[in-house]
Design an enzyme around this catalytic site. Structure first.
Site, PDB file in Angstrom:
ATOM      1  N   CYS A 251       2.486   2.388  -9.279  1.00  0.00           N
ATOM      2  CA  CYS A 251       1.689   3.543  -8.876  1.00  0.00           C
ATOM      3  C   CYS A 251       0.324   3.106  -8.358  1.00  0.00           C
ATOM      4  O   CYS A 251      -0.404   2.374  -9.025  1.00  0.00           O
ATOM      5  CB  CYS A 251       1.522   4.472 -10.078  1.00  0.00           C
ATOM      6  SG  CYS A 251       0.586   5.961  -9.731  1.00  0.00           S
TER       7      CYS A 251
ATOM      8  N   GLU B 155       6.057   2.227   2.944  1.00  0.00           N
ATOM      9  CA  GLU B 155       6.770   1.626   1.828  1.00  0.00           C
ATOM     10  C   GLU B 155       7.431   2.713   0.985  1.00  0.00           C
ATOM     11  O   GLU B 155       6.869   3.792   0.793  1.00  0.00           O
ATOM     12  CB  GLU B 155       5.817   0.790   0.971  1.00  0.00           C
ATOM     13  CG  GLU B 155       5.330  -0.459   1.693  1.00  0.00           C
ATOM     14  CD  GLU B 155       4.520  -1.391   0.825  1.00  0.00           C
ATOM     15  OE1 GLU B 155       4.710  -2.616   0.962  1.00  0.00           O
ATOM     16  OE2 GLU B 155       3.706  -0.905   0.012  1.00  0.00           O
TER      17      GLU B 155
END
Length: 390
Positions: A379, A126
């Site tokens: 994150c 990703e």
């Protein structure tokens, strides 16, 4: 290894050799396609010249190809207007200009964009584009490995076992494919605004456990006659692979971000297991040695805020003591939950108290605004395989 071991210490050299040998065990596939053609993306200038020599062409052809591939962003030899048609046909027979397949494309409500890129062997990673909400620019968060070996307890990627390293072509290809998506070709010149203005090596994997391919990819990205992104626009994030930090600083000179996340070995041993190999003292010593660190180029210490784990006022004071004298800033990251995670995000009050202590000591301590949470792009949320997937 001593906390004050110099970069040239034989122990560091031996450790680097072991890391590179292990990386070879997870080597990416070759750049040869199923039809026998070679992918030119990811080749260095020297390798590109050698490829031209193999088909009887002069070295200047490599310079032409470099321009078309990395400055113009073309994927079809037929578009190379200053190359004669017979040679274009010859190149198309022998070579390809690849891109990873876009297997999934998700857009967050806050305009953060996450793509799942699939490679020729069907492995995938990703990659995230995080636009600046105030200006026409943004950061591309690149992955360096399929999965990860570090098993950081708060990170979704850490639940995905390492499959292999990415090649230089696959790393730079993520950035090029994102540029395709935003139509940012040819490469903007000089100070011309760029939508994709910075690279952060903060995606899946530990970049310094795939150093050779990461370094090769970043040298391609930084080449002024191609993509032309300056080293000050690139940040490499590491969880603390101490023996490779000196080499990265000396050879690449990019900005350094360190995933610290705790101020005692007892806590960091649990949430960042790499700490059992390279403890906090060794990591901080490596940061002090990092070439080029200055007030103009500060080291970023990343610190995920975990409720009741690492977010006390005493933790903040200990952090200030640890980094004393290092040109640095501290990014405070509210924990981003993911399916199966057991941690909680620190309260807003706890984060503010922590930030104030760090700022009172003279260090910037911005609190990162979560971006892309609704598409698991924030994150610590990236993962390219789901449970039960083949």
């Amino acid at each position: 290894m001593r906390a004050d071991a110099p970069a040239t210490d034989g122990l560091d050299e031996a450790a680097r050799a072991r890391i590179l040998a292990k990386a070879a065990l997870f080597a990416p596939p070759s750049n040869e396609l199923a039809d026998g053609r070679r992918d030119l993306v990811g080749l260095s200038r020297e390798e590109l010249a050698a490829a031209m020599a193999e088909i009887g062409e002069q070295p200047f052809r490599a310079k032409q190809l470099w321009h078309w591939i990395y400055h113009q962003g073309v994927t079809d030899f037929a578009a190379m207007a200053n190359i004669a048609k017979p040679l274009r046909a010859k190149l198309a027979e022998r070579f390809a200009i690849g891109r990873p397949e876009v297997a999934a494309d998700h857009l967050s409500a806050d305009e953060t964009r996450k793509m799942l890129f699939r490679f020729r062997d069907h492995e995938a990673v990703e990659t995230v584009y995080i636009p600046d909400v105030t200006e026409d620019r943004g950061a591309v968060c690149l992955s360096s490995q399929v999965g990860c070996t570090l098993s950081c307890r708060f990170c979704h990627t850490g639940t995905q076992r390492l499959t292999r390293n990415l090649s230089a072509a696959e790393i730079v290809g993520q950035f090029m494919a994102m540029r395709d998506a935003y139509g940012e070709w040819p490469s903007p010149k000089g100070e011309t605004p760029r939508l994709l203005s910075t690279i952060v090596l903060m995606g899946m994997g530990e970049p310094l456990y795939n150093y050779e391919n990461v370094a090769k990819a970043m040298k391609i990205v930084m080449d002024g006659e191609g993509i032309g992104l300056s080293r000050r626009r690139i940040t490499l994030s590491t969880s603390g692979v101490v023996p490779m930090m000196d080499r990265a600083g000396a050879e690449l000179g990019v900005n350094l971000a360190v995933s610290l996340h705790a101020v005692t070995d007892d806590v960091r041993d649990v949430i960042v297991p790499l700490n059992r190999k390279y403890n906090i003292a060794e990591l901080i010593a490596a940061c002090r040695r990092y070439p080029g660190a200055s007030n103009a180029r500060r080291i970023t210490f990343e610190y995920v805020m975990l409720k009741g784990i690492n977010d006390s006022e005493a933790d903040a004071r200990r952090l200030v003591e640890l980094i004393d004298g290092i040109p640095a800033k501290v990014n405070l990251i509210p924990f981003n939950p993911w399916p199966g995670s057991t941690y909680e995000t620190s309260s807003g009050n706890a984060i503010r108290r922590f930030a104030n202590i760090v700022m009172d000591a003279g260090y910037a301590a911005p609190v990162r605004t979560p971006r892309g949470q609704d598409i698991l792009a924030a994150c610590g949320q990236l993962k390219s395989k789901v449970a039960g997937a083949a």
